[in-house]
Design an enzyme around this catalytic site. Structure first.
Site, PDB file in Angstrom:
ATOM      1  N   SER A  22     -32.431   2.769 -11.339  1.00  0.00           N
ATOM      2  CA  SER A  22     -32.379   1.310 -11.450  1.00  0.00           C
ATOM      3  C   SER A  22     -33.064   0.785 -12.707  1.00  0.00           C
ATOM      4  O   SER A  22     -33.100  -0.415 -12.946  1.00  0.00           O
ATOM      5  CB  SER A  22     -33.010   0.661 -10.206  1.00  0.00           C
ATOM      6  OG  SER A  22     -34.304   1.167  -9.983  1.00  0.00           O
ATOM      7  N   ASN A 110     -42.046   1.295  -2.194  1.00  0.00           N
ATOM      8  CA  ASN A 110     -41.473   0.256  -1.325  1.00  0.00           C
ATOM      9  C   ASN A 110     -42.289  -1.033  -1.341  1.00  0.00           C
ATOM     10  O   ASN A 110     -41.730  -2.125  -1.416  1.00  0.00           O
ATOM     11  CB  ASN A 110     -41.325   0.783   0.106  1.00  0.00           C
ATOM     12  CG  ASN A 110     -40.366   1.960   0.178  1.00  0.00           C
ATOM     13  OD1 ASN A 110     -39.732   2.303  -0.822  1.00  0.00           O
ATOM     14  ND2 ASN A 110     -40.272   2.583   1.334  1.00  0.00           N
ATOM     15  N   THR A 155     -13.686 -43.645  -4.793  1.00  0.00           N
ATOM     16  CA  THR A 155     -13.574 -42.787  -3.615  1.00  0.00           C
ATOM     17  C   THR A 155     -12.142 -42.261  -3.663  1.00  0.00           C
ATOM     18  O   THR A 155     -11.238 -42.970  -4.136  1.00  0.00           O
ATOM     19  CB  THR A 155     -13.818 -43.543  -2.299  1.00  0.00           C
ATOM     20  OG1 THR A 155     -12.844 -44.577  -2.178  1.00  0.00           O
ATOM     21  CG2 THR A 155     -15.206 -44.177  -2.256  1.00  0.00           C
ATOM     22  N   HIS A 156     -11.959 -41.038  -3.220  1.00  0.00           N
ATOM     23  CA  HIS A 156     -10.634 -40.379  -3.294  1.00  0.00           C
ATOM     24  C   HIS A 156     -10.103 -40.338  -4.731  1.00  0.00           C
ATOM     25  O   HIS A 156      -8.883 -40.295  -4.938  1.00  0.00           O
ATOM     26  CB  HIS A 156      -9.598 -41.074  -2.394  1.00  0.00           C
ATOM     27  CG  HIS A 156     -10.101 -41.373  -1.018  1.00  0.00           C
ATOM     28  ND1 HIS A 156      -9.999 -40.491   0.026  1.00  0.00           N
ATOM     29  CD2 HIS A 156     -10.762 -42.448  -0.527  1.00  0.00           C
ATOM     30  CE1 HIS A 156     -10.549 -41.015   1.113  1.00  0.00           C
ATOM     31  NE2 HIS A 156     -11.033 -42.202   0.801  1.00  0.00           N
ATOM     32  N   SER A 277      -9.549 -25.800 -30.486  1.00  0.00           N
ATOM     33  CA  SER A 277      -8.499 -24.848 -30.149  1.00  0.00           C
ATOM     34  C   SER A 277      -8.078 -24.132 -31.421  1.00  0.00           C
ATOM     35  O   SER A 277      -8.054 -24.723 -32.494  1.00  0.00           O
ATOM     36  CB  SER A 277      -7.317 -25.598 -29.538  1.00  0.00           C
ATOM     37  OG  SER A 277      -6.115 -24.885 -29.780  1.00  0.00           O
ATOM     38  N   LYS A 283      -7.568 -30.746 -30.798  1.00  0.00           N
ATOM     39  CA  LYS A 283      -8.290 -30.587 -29.536  1.00  0.00           C
ATOM     40  C   LYS A 283      -9.802 -30.520 -29.690  1.00  0.00           C
ATOM     41  O   LYS A 283     -10.322 -29.990 -30.648  1.00  0.00           O
ATOM     42  CB  LYS A 283      -7.830 -29.297 -28.840  1.00  0.00           C
ATOM     43  CG  LYS A 283      -6.384 -29.340 -28.429  1.00  0.00           C
ATOM     44  CD  LYS A 283      -6.212 -29.756 -26.999  1.00  0.00           C
ATOM     45  CE  LYS A 283      -6.667 -28.623 -26.122  1.00  0.00           C
ATOM     46  NZ  LYS A 283      -6.244 -28.749 -24.766  1.00  0.00           N
ATOM     47  N   ASN A 285     -12.493 -29.578 -26.752  1.00  0.00           N
ATOM     48  CA  ASN A 285     -12.539 -29.208 -25.336  1.00  0.00           C
ATOM     49  C   ASN A 285     -13.960 -29.267 -24.766  1.00  0.00           C
ATOM     50  O   ASN A 285     -14.913 -28.891 -25.447  1.00  0.00           O
ATOM     51  CB  ASN A 285     -11.986 -27.791 -25.150  1.00  0.00           C
ATOM     52  CG  ASN A 285     -10.547 -27.687 -25.624  1.00  0.00           C
ATOM     53  OD1 ASN A 285      -9.774 -28.631 -25.482  1.00  0.00           O
ATOM     54  ND2 ASN A 285     -10.199 -26.550 -26.208  1.00  0.00           N
ATOM     55  N   GLU A 290     -17.104 -27.023 -18.611  1.00  0.00           N
ATOM     56  CA  GLU A 290     -16.195 -26.089 -17.929  1.00  0.00           C
ATOM     57  C   GLU A 290     -16.911 -24.789 -17.587  1.00  0.00           C
ATOM     58  O   GLU A 290     -16.713 -24.210 -16.519  1.00  0.00           O
ATOM     59  CB  GLU A 290     -14.975 -25.806 -18.801  1.00  0.00           C
ATOM     60  CG  GLU A 290     -14.057 -27.015 -18.899  1.00  0.00           C
ATOM     61  CD  GLU A 290     -12.911 -26.808 -19.894  1.00  0.00           C
ATOM     62  OE1 GLU A 290     -11.933 -27.538 -19.809  1.00  0.00           O
ATOM     63  OE2 GLU A 290     -13.009 -25.919 -20.764  1.00  0.00           O
ATOM     64  N   TYR A 317     -37.432  -0.125   4.777  1.00  0.00           N
ATOM     65  CA  TYR A 317     -36.778  -0.047   3.476  1.00  0.00           C
ATOM     66  C   TYR A 317     -35.571   0.889   3.529  1.00  0.00           C
ATOM     67  O   TYR A 317     -35.633   1.981   4.092  1.00  0.00           O
ATOM     68  CB  TYR A 317     -37.755   0.460   2.399  1.00  0.00           C
ATOM     69  CG  TYR A 317     -37.106   0.542   1.026  1.00  0.00           C
ATOM     70  CD1 TYR A 317     -37.088  -0.551   0.174  1.00  0.00           C
ATOM     71  CD2 TYR A 317     -36.464   1.714   0.605  1.00  0.00           C
ATOM     72  CE1 TYR A 317     -36.461  -0.482  -1.060  1.00  0.00           C
ATOM     73  CE2 TYR A 317     -35.837   1.782  -0.626  1.00  0.00           C
ATOM     74  CZ  TYR A 317     -35.839   0.686  -1.455  1.00  0.00           C
ATOM     75  OH  TYR A 317     -35.212   0.745  -2.667  1.00  0.00           O
ATOM     76  N   GLN A 322     -32.111  -1.938  -3.209  1.00  0.00           N
ATOM     77  CA  GLN A 322     -32.128  -1.896  -4.675  1.00  0.00           C
ATOM     78  C   GLN A 322     -31.033  -2.800  -5.254  1.00  0.00           C
ATOM     79  O   GLN A 322     -31.093  -3.203  -6.410  1.00  0.00           O
ATOM     80  CB  GLN A 322     -31.945  -0.452  -5.147  1.00  0.00           C
ATOM     81  CG  GLN A 322     -32.003  -0.264  -6.636  1.00  0.00           C
ATOM     82  CD  GLN A 322     -32.151   1.201  -7.025  1.00  0.00           C
ATOM     83  OE1 GLN A 322     -33.212   1.801  -6.856  1.00  0.00           O
ATOM     84  NE2 GLN A 322     -31.080   1.799  -7.517  1.00  0.00           N
ATOM     85  N   LYS A 325     -31.367  -6.862  -6.961  1.00  0.00           N
ATOM     86  CA  LYS A 325     -31.894  -7.362  -8.239  1.00  0.00           C
ATOM     87  C   LYS A 325     -30.874  -7.913  -9.222  1.00  0.00           C
ATOM     88  O   LYS A 325     -31.079  -8.993  -9.789  1.00  0.00           O
ATOM     89  CB  LYS A 325     -32.690  -6.257  -8.939  1.00  0.00           C
ATOM     90  CG  LYS A 325     -33.960  -5.922  -8.199  1.00  0.00           C
ATOM     91  CD  LYS A 325     -34.677  -4.737  -8.808  1.00  0.00           C
ATOM     92  CE  LYS A 325     -35.609  -4.133  -7.782  1.00  0.00           C
ATOM     93  NZ  LYS A 325     -34.899  -3.574  -6.595  1.00  0.00           N
TER      94      LYS A 325
HETATM   95  N1  ARG Z   1     -35.966   1.376  -7.263  1.00  0.00           N
HETATM   96  C1  ARG Z   1     -36.140   1.010  -5.903  1.00  0.00           C
HETATM   97  C2  ARG Z   1     -35.738  -0.434  -5.658  1.00  0.00           C
HETATM   98  O1  ARG Z   1     -35.440  -1.110  -6.578  1.00  0.00           O
HETATM   99  C3  ARG Z   1     -37.546   1.187  -5.477  1.00  0.00           C
HETATM  100  C4  ARG Z   1     -37.801   2.588  -5.120  1.00  0.00           C
HETATM  101  C5  ARG Z   1     -37.891   2.823  -3.676  1.00  0.00           C
HETATM  102  N2  ARG Z   1     -37.502   4.173  -3.544  1.00  0.00           N
HETATM  103  C6  ARG Z   1     -37.628   4.905  -2.451  1.00  0.00           C
HETATM  104  N3  ARG Z   1     -37.249   6.108  -2.512  1.00  0.00           N
HETATM  105  N4  ARG Z   1     -38.110   4.417  -1.357  1.00  0.00           N
HETATM  106  O2  ARG Z   1     -35.696  -0.902  -4.548  1.00  0.00           O
END
Ligand code: ARG
Length: 458
Positions: A22, A110, A155-156, A277, A283, A285, A290, A317, A322, A325
């Site tokens: 990660s 964790n 409205t509408h 454009s 144009k 834009n 948008e 966990y 993971q 993120k």
């Molecule tokens: N990289 C993991 C995460 O983003 C954290 C590691 C947890 N790994 C594990 N083997 N328990 O959640």
């Protein structure tokens, strides 16, 4: 080097490593990982795992590492370690040798990733809260400068009753105020420290977790280790707050796009936030709007992503987490950027006051006033409504606005209509009559603007 090689006799398949790592995205938790590690080192002193001197050396090495990599965070992504926690630990061991290997005592990735992500969320909240305020101030400025500009209200998407451009701006200002409170509340709720929960059962070192929490600026420590390491409510909440706010930004974009269209031509968006454009030289834009409208889609998508990932996930966990993120990082970046872009859009907005006023006058938006006028002369409202409907039909057939009909023409529909009807039909009178809290009367707007100036500076 992975953090867990001892139990394995074979190397990971490179394809699995690529799939599992990660670092390419969680390098963004670098500062938070260092911050959490400094606090953890201090706690390890209190349970006699580290001496004061060892703790000082570790903290110094962490500070050095942080200094070294500040401004070069992108490089961390390519370092090849499994995740940001592995990266920081490896770099620390390179700096201080065997001592660096002691830091992970009693800690798990964790609880480490849980605390890192909360620290990250907290910081992101603070930055986004500032940007929301920035946009609100910009809206307030435009509202203040255009208090008297009467604008068609819809409205509408049919012209309904006149409002003012200020009132329109302040409507969105209110939405962003709720976004602000929503995000502040989410920040407050997440501000509890999971560190010391270890893998799932709590650390075996009897430290004061409240003290640890305070050291990291949290208002307290979590009360259940299983929950602490698997809780991602804050990710869902921030994505939910982001989605609602992006919906507001998208509606605002859509309104501006309509008002900026050749058909309406009420406003002109500045050259700074529009593009041309490659084929059609005429144009200009409304790309900024948008794109904001479009980006709302991916932010809502990230919310759906995390909800679906966490749904049916067993305690505690699991590696699924993971996946929390990338969507979060992207959505928060996008939210931040869209808020700032919308401020820029309002910085350069120009009003075509003639077109606006003509539109506000058209569309029989004073028909309700005529009905109220009849009511004031003793006609029951239902009947008045019907009479005015007929008057409008007639006015359309002779292509005149209501205020251009003569008294004789009016009298064909109701004998009670007299000369005193004309002032009632003016836009100014329509606004002035709505002098109630939250209404469009200029007096209300003025008071509201004064109150908002105070509120936004508080
Ligand atoms: N990289 C993991 C995460 O983003 C954290 C590691 C947890 N790994 C594990 N083997 N328990 O959640």
């Amino acid at each position: 080097m992975a953090l867990w090689g001892g139990r394995f006799t074979q190397d990971s398949d490179v394809r699995f490593k690529h799939f599992n790592d990660s670092l390419v995205f969680d390098y963004r938790l670098f500062h938070e990982d260092v911050e959490g590690s400094r606090a953890w080192a201090k706690s390890l002193v209190t349970v006699n795992v580290l001496t004061q001197d060892e703790c000082a050396s570790l903290i110094q090495a962490l500070n050095e590492l942080e200094q070294e990599m500040t401004g070069r965070e992108n490089e961390i992504a390519l370092a090849g370690d499994e995740d940001i926690h592995s990266y920081v630990e490896r770099r620390l061991i390179e700096k201080v040798g065997a001592l660096g290997k002691k830091l992970h005592t009693g800690r798990s990735r964790n609880d480490q990733v849980a605390v890192d992500l909360k620290l990250f969320c907290r910081r992101a909240c603070d930055e986004i809260l500032k940007s929301i305020r920035g946009l609100q101030r910009q809206l307030l400025k435009v509202a203040d400068e255009n208090q008297g500009v009467i604008f068609p209200g819809y409205t509408h998407l049919q012209r309904a009753q006149p409002v003012t451009f200020s009132h329109f701006c302040l409507a969105y200002l209110q939405m962003f105020d709720r976004d602000f409170v929503r995000l502040s509340n989410a920040r407050d709720l997440l501000n509890v420290c999971p560190l010391g929960s270890a893998a799932l059962a709590g650390t075996a070192y009897p430290m004061d977790r409240e003290e640890l929490a305070k050291n990291l600026g949290f208002k307290g420590a979590t009360h259940n280790s299983l929950d602490a390491v698997s809780d991602r409510d804050h990710v869902m909440e921030l994505l939910s707050a982001a989605s609602i706010s992006l919906v507001h930004l998208s509606r605002l974009s859509e309104d501006l796009i309509i008002y900026n269209s050749g058909e309406a031509n009420f406003i002109e968006l500045s050259d700074k936030v529009t593009s041309g454009s490659s084929l059609m030289p005429q144009k200009k834009n409304p790309d900024a709007c948008e794109l904001i409208r479009g980006k709302a889609g991916r932010v809502v998508g990230a919310l759906m992503g995390i909800l679906t990932t966490v749904k049916a996930l067993p305690l505690a966990y699991d590696k699924d987490l993971q996946e929390d993120k990338e969507g979060l990082f992207d959505a928060l970046d996008t939210w931040h950027e869209c808020l700032d872009m919308m401020s820029l859009v309002f910085e350069g907005i120009k009003l075509n006051k003639d077109k606006i006023e003509a539109a506000a006058k058209g569309g029989y938006s004073n028909a309700t006033e005529l009905a109220d006028y009849l009511v004031s002369k003793g006609v029951p409202f239902r009947e008045a409504h019907d009479i005015v409907g007929q008057v409008v039909l007639y006015a359309i057939s002779v292509a005149k606005p209501l205020e251009d009909l003569s008294v004789d023409e009016f009298k064909k529909f109701s004998a009670v209509i007299a000369d005193d009807v004309y002032p009632i039909l003016s836009l100014q009178s329509i606004l002035a009559k709505r002098n109630v809290l939250g209404g469009v009367a200029l007096e209300q707007t003025k008071a509201e603007i004064a109150a908002l100036k105070q509120h936004l500076n508080a």
